[in-house]
Design a protein around this motif. Sequence first.
Motif, short mmCIF file in Angstrom:
data_model
loop_
_atom_site.label_atom_id
_atom_site.label_comp_id
_atom_site.label_asym_id
_atom_site.label_seq_id
_atom_site.Cartn_x
_atom_site.Cartn_y
_atom_site.Cartn_z
N VAL A 149 11.32 -10.08 14.26
CA VAL A 149 11.15 -9.52 15.87
C VAL A 149 11.58 -10.93 16.63
N LYS A 150 11.29 -12.00 16.29
CA LYS A 150 11.27 -13.16 17.13
C LYS A 150 12.94 -13.20 17.46
N ALA A 151 13.60 -12.83 16.52
CA ALA A 151 15.19 -13.19 17.02
C ALA A 151 15.73 -12.02 18.18
N HIS A 152 14.81 -11.09 18.26
CA HIS A 152 15.44 -10.13 19.15
C HIS A 152 14.39 -9.94 20.53
N TYR A 153 13.62 -11.04 20.70
CA TYR A 153 12.90 -11.32 22.08
C TYR A 153 13.70 -11.07 23.38
N LYS A 154 14.83 -11.66 23.38
CA LYS A 154 15.70 -11.53 24.43
C LYS A 154 16.14 -9.98 24.84
#
Length: 121
Positions: A28-33
């Motif tokens: 999920v951290k990779a898709h925060y933007k």
Amino acid sequence: MAKLNRNKQKKLTFMDIIKGNFLNRDEVKAHYKYFVFIFGLLMVMIYSNHLVDKKIKLVNILKEETEEYKSRNAYAQSRLIKIRMESELGKEMVQDSLVSLESHPMKLLIKVDSTNDKATQ
């Protein structure tokens, strides 16, 4: 052994979703933007809907006012026509040496009695 621990992921539970712990996962951290972008789009959509609602209310108020002004205009035009007719009639009455009445004429009602009608024949 470290690779085995990394591939083995903890299962997502209902309580993790409620508490928000799923947001700390590496996937999920990779898709925060993208999440921030979608959140921004949602805020813009909500704000634009709010502005549209305000405009619709304003349009409805203005429609009611225009209907009121139209009815006032129709009433004023009918009064103007009546006044013009009265002034024209007044001018013609003055030419014929007639004066307008101060009080309205009285209406006379005559009832014919059927018994008297037979006696006259």
